[in-house]
Design a protein around this motif. Structure first.
Motif, PDB file in Angstrom:
ATOM      1  N   ARG A 110       0.857  -1.191   0.000  1.00 38.64           N
ATOM      2  CA  ARG A 110       0.000   0.000   0.000  1.00 38.64           C
ATOM      3  C   ARG A 110       0.892   1.240   0.000  1.00 38.64           C
ATOM      4  N   PRO A 111       0.602   2.237  -0.834  1.00 40.71           N
ATOM      5  CA  PRO A 111       1.434   3.453  -0.840  1.00 40.71           C
ATOM      6  C   PRO A 111       1.573   4.095   0.535  1.00 40.71           C
ATOM      7  N   ALA A 112       0.483   4.152   1.306  1.00 34.05           N
ATOM      8  CA  ALA A 112       0.559   4.764   2.635  1.00 34.05           C
ATOM      9  C   ALA A 112       1.519   4.013   3.540  1.00 34.05           C
ATOM     10  N   THR A 113       1.545   2.695   3.415  1.00 30.20           N
ATOM     11  CA  THR A 113       2.464   1.881   4.209  1.00 30.20           C
ATOM     12  C   THR A 113       3.908   2.139   3.810  1.00 30.20           C
ATOM     13  N   ILE A 114       4.152   2.251   2.522  1.00 30.46           N
ATOM     14  CA  ILE A 114       5.512   2.550   2.042  1.00 30.46           C
ATOM     15  C   ILE A 114       6.002   3.857   2.659  1.00 30.46           C
ATOM     16  N   ILE A 115       5.138   4.861   2.681  1.00 29.26           N
ATOM     17  CA  ILE A 115       5.520   6.177   3.207  1.00 29.26           C
ATOM     18  C   ILE A 115       5.858   6.083   4.691  1.00 29.26           C
ATOM     19  N   GLU A 116       5.035   5.384   5.460  1.00 32.13           N
ATOM     20  CA  GLU A 116       5.278   5.264   6.902  1.00 32.13           C
ATOM     21  C   GLU A 116       6.556   4.482   7.188  1.00 32.13           C
ATOM     22  N   LEU A 117       6.745   3.371   6.488  1.00 32.35           N
ATOM     23  CA  LEU A 117       7.934   2.561   6.723  1.00 32.35           C
ATOM     24  C   LEU A 117       9.197   3.268   6.245  1.00 32.35           C
ATOM     25  N   ALA A 118       9.093   4.003   5.147  1.00 30.12           N
ATOM     26  CA  ALA A 118      10.258   4.739   4.633  1.00 30.12           C
ATOM     27  C   ALA A 118      10.693   5.808   5.619  1.00 30.12           C
ATOM     28  N   ALA A 119       9.731   6.485   6.243  1.00 31.44           N
ATOM     29  CA  ALA A 119      10.065   7.515   7.238  1.00 31.44           C
ATOM     30  C   ALA A 119      10.764   6.883   8.437  1.00 31.44           C
ATOM     31  N   ALA A 120      10.350   5.681   8.807  1.00 33.34           N
ATOM     32  CA  ALA A 120      10.933   5.018   9.972  1.00 33.34           C
ATOM     33  C   ALA A 120      12.373   4.594   9.735  1.00 33.34           C
ATOM     34  N   VAL A 121      12.707   4.261   8.487  1.00 31.07           N
ATOM     35  CA  VAL A 121      14.070   3.789   8.198  1.00 31.07           C
ATOM     36  C   VAL A 121      14.911   4.845   7.482  1.00 31.07           C
ATOM     37  N   GLY A 122      14.348   6.013   7.243  1.00 34.22           N
ATOM     38  CA  GLY A 122      15.097   7.092   6.616  1.00 34.22           C
ATOM     39  C   GLY A 122      15.316   6.922   5.126  1.00 34.22           C
ATOM     40  N   HIS A 123      14.394   6.259   4.447  1.00 36.17           N
ATOM     41  CA  HIS A 123      14.513   6.062   2.998  1.00 36.17           C
ATOM     42  C   HIS A 123      13.750   7.153   2.259  1.00 36.17           C
ATOM     43  N   GLN A 124      14.409   7.765   1.284  1.00 34.80           N
ATOM     44  CA  GLN A 124      13.789   8.856   0.527  1.00 34.80           C
ATOM     45  C   GLN A 124      12.944   8.304  -0.619  1.00 34.80           C
ATOM     46  N   LEU A 125      11.724   8.823  -0.746  1.00 36.41           N
ATOM     47  CA  LEU A 125      10.794   8.400  -1.776  1.00 36.41           C
ATOM     48  C   LEU A 125      10.580   9.510  -2.806  1.00 36.41           C
ATOM     49  N   PRO A 126      10.106   9.169  -3.988  1.00 34.65           N
ATOM     50  CA  PRO A 126       9.821  10.186  -5.005  1.00 34.65           C
ATOM     51  C   PRO A 126       8.597  11.027  -4.674  1.00 34.65           C
ATOM     52  N   ALA A 127       7.765  10.587  -3.729  1.00 32.60           N
ATOM     53  CA  ALA A 127       6.595  11.344  -3.292  1.00 32.60           C
ATOM     54  C   ALA A 127       6.230  10.868  -1.898  1.00 32.60           C
ATOM     55  N   THR A 128       5.654  11.775  -1.095  1.00 33.11           N
ATOM     56  CA  THR A 128       5.281  11.411   0.276  1.00 33.11           C
ATOM     57  C   THR A 128       3.787  11.542   0.515  1.00 33.11           C
ATOM     58  N   ASP A 129       3.024  11.709  -0.527  1.00 34.34           N
ATOM     59  CA  ASP A 129       1.566  11.665  -0.449  1.00 34.34           C
ATOM     60  C   ASP A 129       1.116  10.333  -1.045  1.00 34.34           C
ATOM     61  N   PRO A 130       0.238   9.591  -0.363  1.00 37.30           N
ATOM     62  CA  PRO A 130      -0.146   8.264  -0.857  1.00 37.30           C
ATOM     63  C   PRO A 130      -0.687   8.264  -2.282  1.00 37.30           C
ATOM     64  N   VAL A 131      -1.524   9.233  -2.608  1.00 35.69           N
ATOM     65  CA  VAL A 131      -2.090   9.276  -3.958  1.00 35.69           C
ATOM     66  C   VAL A 131      -0.998   9.563  -4.983  1.00 35.69           C
ATOM     67  N   ALA A 132      -0.147  10.540  -4.681  1.00 36.42           N
ATOM     68  CA  ALA A 132       0.933  10.903  -5.606  1.00 36.42           C
ATOM     69  C   ALA A 132       1.931   9.754  -5.755  1.00 36.42           C
ATOM     70  N   LEU A 133       2.218   9.069  -4.654  1.00 38.56           N
ATOM     71  CA  LEU A 133       3.162   7.958  -4.735  1.00 38.56           C
ATOM     72  C   LEU A 133       2.576   6.808  -5.554  1.00 38.56           C
ATOM     73  N   GLY A 134       1.305   6.527  -5.352  1.00 41.19           N
ATOM     74  CA  GLY A 134       0.660   5.490  -6.144  1.00 41.19           C
ATOM     75  C   GLY A 134       0.698   5.824  -7.624  1.00 41.19           C
ATOM     76  N   GLU A 135       0.472   7.070  -7.963  1.00 44.85           N
ATOM     77  CA  GLU A 135       0.531   7.493  -9.365  1.00 44.85           C
ATOM     78  C   GLU A 135       1.950   7.361  -9.904  1.00 44.85           C
ATOM     79  N   TRP A 136       2.948   7.672  -9.074  1.00 47.40           N
ATOM     80  CA  TRP A 136       4.334   7.543  -9.518  1.00 47.40           C
ATOM     81  C   TRP A 136       4.657   6.087  -9.853  1.00 47.40           C
ATOM     82  N   PHE A 137       4.219   5.160  -9.014  1.00 45.44           N
ATOM     83  CA  PHE A 137       4.460   3.742  -9.291  1.00 45.44           C
ATOM     84  C   PHE A 137       3.800   3.333 -10.610  1.00 45.44           C
ATOM     85  N   ARG A 138       2.568   3.742 -10.814  1.00 50.43           N
ATOM     86  CA  ARG A 138       1.852   3.349 -12.028  1.00 50.43           C
ATOM     87  C   ARG A 138       2.486   3.973 -13.265  1.00 50.43           C
TER      88      ARG A 138
END
Length: 382
Positions: free
Chosen positions: A33-61
């Motif tokens: 789930r995009p929201a899960t990716i964002i939460e887990l990435a924040a916990a481990v310090g991993h940078q994502l291309p987007a930090t909004d669940p909708v925007a991140l889901g669109e980036w993956f697609r």
């Protein structure tokens, strides 16, 4: 498509999501789930291309549809990065099951490569145990909510690595605690199953089943290699077996322009071997279009060879591959086939029963699953 029967229902009113489904080809790291990716990435310090669940889901697609292989592979860099701890693996596995339940899946084999999840200090066995804990939590949550699902792990070795025997031994160690089969994944072209022939021999000696990614990025030779050296009981994707099928159309001047063309079908030796022995094809329609696996047949779902394979008697199963990247569900894939090829409830049942029969389950459990699925489809008939 099967001929309509008195028991057929109006597909325009059919609730496909409520039908009991079987998923054989679904990657754990491709279904977060995009929201899960964002939460887990924040916990481990991993940078994502987007930090909004909708925007991140669109980036993956968009990345999966970009036509760029490096960008497609980058999507997995982000999902795998947040699956390096016991807590992360367990959460992802639990939510994976919950999402399958919401999609109407009643039996699923979830594949993933433990060797890609060790950078946080977990051992191979600890990683498998963490995923199993999450799967069991998901099953228990489903039971509490009044739903049913059964799941198993397909322990996967990466084709470009040299850990085949180690991963095969890992899978066999966990055969009584969640592992139901073995797989190899990754770059198919240039990394044949024969690289792991000793591992596949070990699995056969221990009566542990294997499915092999083949017939996706490479063609007939790769399929033969999977059958011979991989001792594959199923083919992951396998759609390029259609390259060993010839359809010849003869001009009929007397035929009405509204009548469909009728072709003569010739099945090649390899295709005949696969079809006649009921070796299941784990077809992932949308993913096959994205990855170019069926590019030689065309660029849209209408030209996908899945219908040719189904109509000519292959043991076709329908799967999602990577639900996040392809933005698909098993419900959606069935609906896509209904819209494209005019499949009805009987077709969906046959495709589902192909998956039941190919599941890495003991015979008695497959029989019980078959009865459960049949009962669910009968309820849909009203």
């Amino acid at each position: 498509m099967t001929e309509p029967t008195d028991s057929s229902v109006n597909t325009s009113r059919l609730d496909v999501r409520s039908l009991p489904k079987v998923s054989l080809h679904d990657h754990l790291d491709g279904g977060l789930r995009p929201a899960t990716i964002i939460e887990l990435a924040a916990a481990v310090g991993h940078q994502l291309p987007a930090t909004d669940p909708v925007a991140l889901g669109e980036w993956f697609r968009e990345s999966a549809d970009s036509g760029s292989l490096p960008r497609y592979l980058e999507t997995f860099d982000h999902t795998i990065a947040v699956m390096q701890t016991r807590e992360g693996l367990t959460r992802v596995a639990r939510e994976f099951v919950e999402d399958l339940v919401a999609d109407g899946v009643v039996y699923a084999e979830i594949r993933w490569a433990p060797e890609q999840h060790l950078s946080g200090g977990l051992s191979l066995d600890e990683a498998v145990e963490a995923v199993q804990a999450g799967l069991e939590e998901g099953v228990m949550n489903a039971e509490t909510a009044g739903s049913f699902i059964q799941v198993g792990q397909l322990i996967t070795a990466m084709r470009h690595a040299d850990r085949g025997m180690e991963i095969a031994e890992l899978a066999v160690r966990h055969r009584d605690s969640g592992a139901v089969g073995f797989d190899i994944a990754g770059a198919e072209d240039g990394f044949p199953a024969s690289r792991f022939k000793d591992a596949f021999t070990y699995l056969a000696e221990n009566q542990f089943p294997a499915t092999v990614h083949a017939g996706e990025a490479a063609g007939i030779e790769s399929i033969v290699d999977a059958l011979v050296h991989g001792r594959a009981l199923r083919l992951g994707h396998g759609v390029r077996i259609a390259e060993d099928i010839t359809v010849e159309f003869e001009a009929d001047d007397a035929a009405s322009p509204d009548e469909p063309e009728v072709g003569m079908v010739s099945i090649g030796r390899v295709a005949g071997w696969v079809r006649d022995r009921g070796i299941a094809l784990e077809v992932c329609p949308s993913s096959n279009l994205q990855t170019g696996a069926v590019a030689s047949f065309g660029e849209d779902i209408e030209t996908h060879p899945i219908d040719l394979l189904y109509q000519t008697g292959f043991a076709v199963t329908v799967n999602t591959d990577n639900r996040l990247m392809s933005n698909v569900s098993l419900t959606g894939e069935f609906e896509l086939l209904m819209d494209t090829f005019d499949y009805d409830l009987d077709d969906l049942l046959e495709l589902t029963m192909n998956a039941v029969n190919a599941a890495f389950l003991p015979l008695d459990e497959r029989a019980a699953l078959s009865a459960f699925v049949t009962e669910g489809f009968n309820r849909a008939r009203g």
